[in-house]
Design an enzyme around this catalytic site. Sequence first.
Site, short mmCIF file in Angstrom:
data_model
loop_
_atom_site.label_atom_id
_atom_site.label_comp_id
_atom_site.label_asym_id
_atom_site.label_seq_id
_atom_site.Cartn_x
_atom_site.Cartn_y
_atom_site.Cartn_z
CG ASP A 1 -2.13 -1.30 1.56
OD1 ASP A 1 -2.72 -1.55 0.20
OD2 ASP A 1 -1.80 -1.45 2.01
CG HIS B 1 27.05 14.80 -5.97
ND1 HIS B 1 27.45 14.48 -7.04
CD2 HIS B 1 25.82 14.89 -6.71
CE1 HIS B 1 26.56 14.24 -8.05
NE2 HIS B 1 26.03 14.51 -7.87
CB ALA C 1 2.57 20.79 1.80
CB THR D 1 18.12 18.21 7.87
OG1 THR D 1 18.03 18.69 8.89
CG2 THR D 1 18.04 18.63 6.17
CE LYS D 2 19.79 18.44 13.14
NZ LYS D 2 19.83 19.13 14.59
NE ARG E 1 8.79 24.77 14.36
CZ ARG E 1 8.14 25.06 15.05
NH1 ARG E 1 8.37 23.87 16.16
NH2 ARG E 1 7.41 26.03 14.97
#
Length: 582
Positions: free
Chosen positions: A85, A117, A163, A168-169, A183
């Site tokens: 799903d 990269h 959205a 990044t964490k 956050r």
Amino acid sequence: MDSESALDDSYFDHCPWDFGPRASPAQRDAQAAHQKRLTDSGASIGAHCFVSPAAGVFTDTLRLGENSYIAGHAYVTGEVITGADCTVNPYATVRGRIALGDGVRIGAHSSLLGFNHGFGPDRPVHRQPLTSRGITVGDDVWIGSNVVVLDGVTIGDHCVVGAGAVVTKDLPPWSVAAGNPARRLRDRRETGPARRGTAQGGDGLGDAVARFADRARSQAAGLLARAWDTDAGRYRDRPGAPLTVRAHCDAVEIADLLLGTPPPQLSAAEHAERLRALQDPAEGMVPELADDGGPGLLPARAADGWIDDGAAEYHVLSVGYALELLGSRFAHPVRPVERMTAGQLVARLEALPWRTRAWTAGAWVDCWATGAHHNLGLGAAAGEPGALEALFGWLSTRVDPWTGMWGGASSPAEGRLQLVNGHYRLTRGSFAQFGLRLPYPERVVDTVLDHGGDPRWFAAGRQNACNVLDVAHPLWLAGRQSCHRSAEARAWAAEQLAYALEQWRDGTGFGFGPPGEGGSGPGREPGLQGTEMWLAIVWLLSDLVGVADRLGYRPRGVHRPEAARSPAPGPPAHPVPVDNTL
């Protein structure tokens, strides 16, 4: 044209959820032929899936769970594994090493980028090497439109990512997150602002690990002072214990974790110099200290040039990583690794006691591979030409596809203890340290969870640091590649974490725990080894549960979760065993 076939093919490219109920027989036949072309190239596609011919699907590995789809103009490359799903909506990009659980929705124009990269100043970006830590997404996750998820991120179960967010964490389970960088705004189970602890662990584990970390940090300096022998200028595991090399290394690791500095008894340069001075210049290995605390002696070389000395072998790990934490390195290459040929390495591997003592065999691989890592850092050889490739080639063709392990079957006396503990040591030094994917991660999870339920080793009061670490790390490592049985892994981790936090002793730290098979380990008395190992275990368990961010530390030494270097020559993603007669 009848009503069933009235919809143009391009409609399903953009609205693939309608393909099942509304596609014509001809369109179903065309989709089946398209999927056959993909499966003939090695893909695995579950029942009732749709892959738009207008999508750019150029994967090395593709495994779609049932009732999943890839919409038109999506761009999918690399190693992509999904549960059931799952949906990749129009114009989404899914690239690199990506593992999705069940019920994951990826909105239009979103990007999951499981690679990166390099961008060092020594060469143009387009000539930089690529790295890939991978992205893992749990079950029941909604990733909104125009979201970007960067390499190395884990998104826990039941998360919603708003959205336009840039993730990044890691996000713990049940997070509602948004923003750039993303956050955590609240817990999805709550209607109001998130409550600390409940939001991060569901049962207060978030608050518990935060309290524990504050408590441990406040006592760290005292723990180190307790183990320091002023007269000898060295560390003991605990007062009254012998002076050992490992105790000094454990002190360095504890200080790095809890204080972010070297142990306060010496400067970083002084710590490094004392450890470097212990290395035998001819052999590059570190023997155990003599009774008077001075440098010890190494035994004679074996016929293949190896130095068979258990303490010195572990010091390749402990001293090498302690020096790295101090901003230094070994003074000399690890010579037995440097001079070993591919033929000698394979012969040694074949002779290891895989069937009866898999932990001993795995520990040897850990030592050799870590010696190769340290030698490469010095610009020295990781064995004679072809030796490192021979190591990974041998391991890739000897792994058991039914268990994901190396070594013999379980025994009535020990169950799977040797098998699982040997797997941890082997993979820590090889696949994990060199940033390579585990073969058969789902089978690893099956085997390790089966072992983790053995009350002889994991009932309350019977755990020791070695046994818990050797389950927690494989679950963590395999979980970076697959969401297989992730809920069970989290439940096991939560139970062990709650127990571990209760074992801290104010002023003295953690005890290693009851001795393992054969009486190994320093026992129940708190000391540096138990404290160093359990601090790393607490991080691994916390990360499996989704609350590691509350600890404020992350292991960087022997028990670091990340690879120590870029991927080395190694196995394909799904090696085919040719010899399982270990």
